[in-house]
Design an enzyme around this catalytic site. Structure first.
Site, PDB file in Angstrom:
ATOM      1  CG  HIS A   1      -1.760  -0.917   1.215  1.00 55.09           C
ATOM      2  ND1 HIS A   1      -2.026  -1.810   2.379  1.00 55.09           N
ATOM      3  CD2 HIS A   1      -2.843  -1.499   0.563  1.00 55.09           C
ATOM      4  CE1 HIS A   1      -3.340  -2.726   2.172  1.00 55.09           C
ATOM      5  NE2 HIS A   1      -3.545  -2.364   1.158  1.00 55.09           N
TER       6      HIS A   1
ATOM      7  CE  LYS B   1     -13.828  -6.335   4.117  1.00 57.40           C
ATOM      8  NZ  LYS B   1     -13.244  -5.535   3.304  1.00 57.40           N
TER       9      LYS B   1
ATOM     10  NE  ARG C   1      -2.970  -7.182  -4.347  1.00 58.96           N
ATOM     11  CZ  ARG C   1      -3.599  -7.276  -3.253  1.00 58.96           C
ATOM     12  NH1 ARG C   1      -2.913  -7.928  -2.186  1.00 58.96           N
ATOM     13  NH2 ARG C   1      -4.888  -7.345  -3.373  1.00 58.96           N
TER      14      ARG C   1
ATOM     15  CB  SER D   1      -4.384  -6.807   4.425  1.00 61.09           C
ATOM     16  OG  SER D   1      -3.996  -5.349   4.017  1.00 61.09           O
TER      17      SER D   1
END
Ligand code: ADP
Length: 154
Positions: free
Chosen positions: A18, A42, A91, A129
């Site tokens: 990040h 979440k 990515r 993450s």
């Protein structure tokens, strides 16, 4: 007009991947707001305060980068901050498959806001993450994956 970009994400935790996206985007934008999205559905490993502290530490003394949190639609948040750009990192093709409809729907919601993607530097491709969380929760050392080798312990 100031070119402001919002970099939205969960950042649970914010990683060197990040950080690299923000550092490179600094050449393109006058201001980057790293915006931690708060989604009540979440579950997060780290508290909002801790996630904010990691990002603030990574950009200590850097006026161009701010850390905030928000809930609701990203385009609404962008408008509130007068940001015309949403910044995201890519990515691999899986990221692209995930990001494309979101970017297209955001464009439909607000045509004046552009999503800008930066393809990540290859050395950060494997860092995500959820894997960092997995390693941490199993007692592994994650300092190589975090800005300034910051510790996750409170
Ligand atoms: P979200 O929960 O919205 O996916 P993340 O915190 O996982 O948010 O990621 C935010 C953004 O950072 C996404 O655009 C993601 O593709 C990008 N990103 C995550 N890890 C990396 C990395 N290692 N290198 C480059 N970009 C990354």
């Amino acid at each position: 007009m100031k070119r402001i970009a919002v970099f939205p994400g969960s950042f649970d935790p914010f990683t060197v991947g990040h950080q690299n996206i923000v550092l490179r985007a600094m050449l393109m934008f006058d201001e980057i707001i790293v915006a931690i999205g708060e989604n009540s559905q979440k579950k997060y490993m780290l508290s909002l305060e801790k996630r904010k502290a990691i990002i603030a530490d990574a950009f200590k003394g850097v006026e161009q980068v701010k850390v905030e949190s928000y809930s609701g639609l990203t385009v609404d948040y962008c408008n509130a901050e007068e940001a015309k750009f949403i910044l995201r990192g890519l990515r691999n093709s899986r990221d692209l498959d995930f990001e494309q409809p979101i970017a297209q729907l955001n464009k439909k919601l607000d045509d004046s806001i552009e999503t800008v993607f930066l393809v990540n530097a290859p050395e950060f491709s494997a860092i995500n993450s959820s894997i960092v969380r997995e390693i941490y929760l199993n007692g592994g050392d994650v300092s190589d994956f975090l800005p300034n080798g910051i510790k996750l312990e409170e």
